[in-house]
Design an enzyme around this catalytic site. Structure first.
Site, mmCIF file in Angstrom:
data_model
loop_
_atom_site.group_PDB
_atom_site.id
_atom_site.type_symbol
_atom_site.label_atom_id
_atom_site.label_comp_id
_atom_site.label_asym_id
_atom_site.label_seq_id
_atom_site.Cartn_x
_atom_site.Cartn_y
_atom_site.Cartn_z
ATOM 1 N N GLN A 238 60.897 89.948 34.986
ATOM 2 C CA GLN A 238 60.626 89.361 36.270
ATOM 3 C C GLN A 238 59.352 89.202 37.012
ATOM 4 O O GLN A 238 59.049 88.860 38.092
ATOM 5 C CB GLN A 238 61.970 89.447 37.222
ATOM 6 C CG GLN A 238 61.720 91.057 37.634
ATOM 7 C CD GLN A 238 63.043 91.184 38.316
ATOM 8 O OE1 GLN A 238 63.831 91.742 37.907
ATOM 9 N NE2 GLN A 238 62.967 91.370 39.795
ATOM 10 N N GLY B 15 63.382 100.049 41.294
ATOM 11 C CA GLY B 15 63.223 101.315 41.536
ATOM 12 C C GLY B 15 62.326 101.185 42.904
ATOM 13 O O GLY B 15 62.281 100.389 43.729
ATOM 14 N N HIS C 72 67.517 99.619 50.074
ATOM 15 C CA HIS C 72 68.283 99.904 49.044
ATOM 16 C C HIS C 72 69.472 100.911 49.386
ATOM 17 O O HIS C 72 70.444 100.577 48.961
ATOM 18 C CB HIS C 72 67.327 100.654 47.799
ATOM 19 C CG HIS C 72 66.389 99.512 47.463
ATOM 20 N ND1 HIS C 72 65.008 99.948 47.433
ATOM 21 C CD2 HIS C 72 66.584 98.418 46.830
ATOM 22 C CE1 HIS C 72 64.325 99.169 46.922
ATOM 23 N NE2 HIS C 72 65.087 98.155 46.655
ATOM 24 N N LEU D 157 62.819 103.108 45.557
ATOM 25 C CA LEU D 157 63.765 102.908 46.556
ATOM 26 C C LEU D 157 63.380 103.041 47.839
ATOM 27 O O LEU D 157 62.423 103.958 48.182
ATOM 28 C CB LEU D 157 64.978 103.858 46.216
ATOM 29 C CG LEU D 157 65.723 103.803 44.842
ATOM 30 C CD1 LEU D 157 67.009 104.496 44.980
ATOM 31 C CD2 LEU D 157 66.229 102.491 44.755
ATOM 32 N N GLY E 116 70.745 92.640 48.808
ATOM 33 C CA GLY E 116 70.232 92.366 49.975
ATOM 34 C C GLY E 116 69.587 90.938 50.394
ATOM 35 O O GLY E 116 69.255 90.140 49.519
#
Length: 309
Positions: free
Chosen positions: A32, A2, A8, A4, A136
């Protein structure tokens, strides 16, 4: 995760060049994140994310390329139905651990981080069943772990890595950048400057690992000295977490650099809380006062080497 940003969206554009049907997953995975301070760093902004994707979709349709057909935004209960996602440290539940890759660099300081990444990605892959996935390059270690995940679990998925998208001054785009504020944002470029100093030396022919790493450290140390000369209401404290030169496929630390194979330099720094805040100073979104961890990486591209006969 999220929040963004253009990095992204660049992955969505990259996907649109290869396929007509795109699914975007948005999930702030608590497994994480380490501790409540990190979980709090990813507030829910789903409405804003959806608005950004809708605007991009309009452009993609006009261009005649692929478009986002769906957004998969699951809840914690859907992703972790039988045990809380914060059980990784206690070893409860089903998790994916790809050693040694998950225990080095970012994994050394954050032992459960990449276990959470690998676990949630396997869950997302099983739920969505994609043909191609896009990640990425900035989170280089993560891309290598995902590639190994796909290989080890025999997943019929192609992993595509998009280039790091940067601000005009070189700072890699990251959701965490919004927490920097004006003062720390101005200093944050020290990380990419350090990495680029080593890459420039490598491009000029230097393959001495110790010297390349020393160049990274030197750039940070010079900035630390500069900041130390300023008043507390003007300065930013920087802590180096690591600089490391690694094999571009295994992430193993390299002692001897083979230019025909190339390498990747990974770095991480911590921008500490401001010692003194000026009245009305922008300290970042939500008046953020915690340390901000930044990571980045640069590739040392392989090059041919002439061998004397």
């Amino acid at each position: 995760m999220g929040m963004l940003h253009e990095g992204h969206l660049s992955l969505v554009r990259l996907a649109a060049e290869k396929t007509q049907s795109i699914i975007v997953s948005i999930y702030a995975n608590p497994a994480q994140l380490t501790g409540p301070e990190e979980v709090g760093s990813y507030p829910s902004k789903l409405d804003t994310d959806l608005e950004m994707l809708a605007a991009l979709n309009k452009h993609l349709r006009h261009r005649g390329s692929g478009t986002v057909q769906a957004v998969f935004a699951p809840t914690d209960q859907e992703m972790y139905p039988y045990s809380p996602p914060d059980d990784i440290p206690r070893g409860l539940g089903s998790f994916v651990n790809i050693l040694p890759m998950t225990s080095i660099l970012e994994g050394a300081d954050r032992p459960s981080h990449f276990i959470g990444v690998a676990t949630v990605c396997l869950k997302l892959f099983n739920a969505i069943k994609p043909d191609i996935v896009y990640f990425g390059e900035k989170d280089y270690q993560q891309t290598i772990i995902i590639k190994r995940l796909v290989q080890d679990f025999l997943l019929d998925i192609e992993v595509v890595v998009g280039e790091t998208i940067r601000e005009a001054d070189g700072l890699a785009l990251s959701s965490r950048n919004v927490f920097l504020g004006t003062r720390r944002r101005a200093v944050a470029t020290v990380l990419v400057r350090a990495l680029n100093a080593a890459r420039k030396a490598y491009d000029a022919g230097n393959v001495d690992v110790d010297e390349l790493m020393s160049l990274c450290e030197q750039v940070v140390e010079e900035e630390q000295v500069k900041q130390g000369r300023l008043l507390k209401a003007q300065s930013t404290k920087i802590k180096t977490i690591y600089f490391e030169l690694d094999d571009p496929e295994s992430m193993a630390a390299i002692d001897t650099l083979n230019p025909e194979r190339g390498a990747v330099i990974c770095g991480a720094i911590l921008l500490l809380p401001l010692q003194v805040s000026a009245s009305g100073e922008n300290r970042g979104r939500y008046d953020y006062s915690d340390s901000v961890r930044l990571i980045d990486s640069v590739l040392l591209e392989p090059r041919s080497v002439s061998h004397s006969v």
